[in-house]
Design a protein around this motif. Structure first.
Motif, PDB file in Angstrom:
ATOM      1  N   LEU A  15      11.369   4.591   0.453  1.00 17.36           N
ATOM      2  CA  LEU A  15      11.030   4.618   1.874  1.00 17.36           C
ATOM      3  C   LEU A  15      11.786   3.558   2.668  1.00 17.36           C
TER       4      LEU A  15
ATOM      5  N   ASN B   8       5.006  11.010  -5.083  1.00 13.82           N
ATOM      6  CA  ASN B   8       4.542  10.023  -4.110  1.00 13.82           C
ATOM      7  C   ASN B   8       5.159   8.658  -4.379  1.00 13.82           C
ATOM      8  N   ASP B   9       5.135   8.257  -5.651  1.00 12.18           N
ATOM      9  CA  ASP B   9       5.711   6.963  -6.028  1.00 12.18           C
ATOM     10  C   ASP B   9       7.193   6.903  -5.667  1.00 12.18           C
TER      11      ASP B   9
ATOM     12  N   ILE C 264       8.879   8.640  -3.388  1.00 14.53           N
ATOM     13  CA  ILE C 264       9.099   8.608  -1.942  1.00 14.53           C
ATOM     14  C   ILE C 264       8.799   7.227  -1.379  1.00 14.53           C
ATOM     15  N   ASN C 265       7.723   6.609  -1.841  1.00 17.28           N
ATOM     16  CA  ASN C 265       7.387   5.261  -1.387  1.00 17.28           C
ATOM     17  C   ASN C 265       8.431   4.240  -1.824  1.00 17.28           C
ATOM     18  N   GLN C 266       8.969   4.404  -3.024  1.00 19.74           N
ATOM     19  CA  GLN C 266       9.976   3.478  -3.531  1.00 19.74           C
ATOM     20  C   GLN C 266      11.293   3.573  -2.761  1.00 19.74           C
TER      21      GLN C 266
ATOM     22  N   LYS D 114       0.831  -1.190   0.000  1.00 20.01           N
ATOM     23  CA  LYS D 114       0.000   0.000   0.000  1.00 20.01           C
ATOM     24  C   LYS D 114       0.872   1.250   0.000  1.00 20.01           C
ATOM     25  N   LEU D 115       0.579   2.164  -0.940  1.00 17.59           N
ATOM     26  CA  LEU D 115       1.339   3.395  -1.040  1.00 17.59           C
ATOM     27  C   LEU D 115       0.815   4.425  -0.046  1.00 17.59           C
ATOM     28  N   ILE D 116       1.740   5.143   0.593  1.00 14.21           N
ATOM     29  CA  ILE D 116       1.378   6.203   1.533  1.00 14.21           C
ATOM     30  C   ILE D 116       1.273   7.510   0.754  1.00 14.21           C
ATOM     31  N   ASN D 117       0.192   8.228   0.978  1.00 13.22           N
ATOM     32  CA  ASN D 117      -0.025   9.490   0.262  1.00 13.22           C
ATOM     33  C   ASN D 117       0.708  10.628   0.984  1.00 13.22           C
ATOM     34  N   PHE D 118       2.037  10.669   0.837  1.00  9.00           N
ATOM     35  CA  PHE D 118       2.829  11.707   1.493  1.00  9.00           C
ATOM     36  C   PHE D 118       2.447  13.099   0.999  1.00  9.00           C
TER      37      PHE D 118
END
Length: 301
Positions: A227, A220-221, A223-225, A2-6
């Motif tokens: 993280l 967002n993608d 930052i999640n990648q 699940k991706l976090i919506n930073f």
């Protein structure tokens, strides 16, 4: 996963950053930094005990005796004390302090008593300021060439954000600012920039690989990648710094605090200052891709 919506929380982060920056500027303007002996000059006295003294009791005794801005730290082991004070150096000052502390621990002996000049503070202020300016200019040039000018602006603002808030916290709580803390600030600069570059590099890759112009989603993608890497790097560093804070003694106490603050702020700013500023600066896919490549991706002849 699940991706976090930073980026969805970026406006809240803007408010937090602005409030912290305003508080920091206000504290630095009115309270200033609690400069240590390295910057102000004074006397440094090293005392050896047969048994470890109570450091807090030693501080209170010297404070009650009228010595101003006294810093008392363990030095080497618990039976060695390093007393720093801004009183002018006199020949018998070391012996006087030893006599006043004779009730703390057994057999206090004067190891050395030295005068510390404030010239280092003047040199650091001038040369350090020039060095920081040159470093910022170099960062702008490097990022503008490797990425794009909007990336350079975001990275520099993130660096200034981290340093300003660390200095503001030290000013607000009256923590001593000495050469070891200065070294921590320089380390914070390097850490913050490295974390920002990692995020920026992934944002650039995502923009170049995708045909989408949705910069918020691409950030967002990215930052999640990154993280997992960020958590691993920051987490292991924090573990070491907590150990230094708890067991490193008084000499490393403020150094550890500065680095801990810098790690937290550097991680925060790489997401909510450096990356989020790209959205505010209206970064577009065309900023990183040539017109011909853009036309081919859009299916134009």
């Amino acid at each position: 996963m699940k991706l976090i919506n930073f980026m969805g929380m970026r406006r809240i982060a803007y408010v937090i950053s602005i409030v912290l920056a305003v508080i920091s500027i206000g504290s630095l303007a009115y309270k200033h930094l609690n400069l240590g002996l390295d910057f102000t000059g004074g006397t440094q006295v090293e005392i050896h005990y047969d048994t470890a003294p109570d450091v807090d009791s030693v501080r209170k005794t010297l404070d009650d005796a009228g010595y101003k801005n006294v810093s008392v730290q363990t030095f080497g082991d618990q039976s060695e004390l390093l007393v720093r004070l801004q009183n002018n150096f006199t020949k018998n000052l070391g012996e006087t302090i030893v006599q006043q502390l004779s009730g703390h621990g057994e057999n206090p002996n004067l190891v050395r008593s030295d005068f510390v000049g404030a010239q280092v503070g003047d040199q650091l202020r001038d040369q350090g300021g020039l060095g920081l300016l040159l470093a910022v200019v170099g960062i702008v040039i490097y990022l503008a060439i490797r990425f794009q000018f909007k990336f350079a602006v975001g990275a520099v603002v993130a660096l200034l954000h981290d340093v300003l808030i660390v200095l503001g916290i030290f000013s607000l709580f009256g923590l001593e600012f000495n050469l070891t803390v200065m070294a921590a600030i320089l380390a914070v600069l390097g850490y913050s920039l490295n974390d920002t570059i990692v995020v920026y590099d992934r944002i650039r890759e995502n923009i170049q690989k995708s045909r989408s112009n949705d910069i918020i989603r691409l950030c967002n993608d990215a930052i999640n990648q990154t993280l997992a890497r960020t958590i691993a790097t920051s987490g292991t560093t924090v573990i070491v710094l907590v150990a230094l804070l708890l067991m490193g003694g008084d000499m490393l106490h403020n150094f550890s605090i500065a680095l801990l603050l810098g790690i937290v702020l550097g991680t925060f700013s790489s997401i909510y200052v450096a990356a989020a500023l790209l959205v505010l600066l209206n970064l577009k896919r065309s900023d990183l891709i040539s017109g011909r490549r853009q036309a081919l991706d859009d299916g134009m002849p």
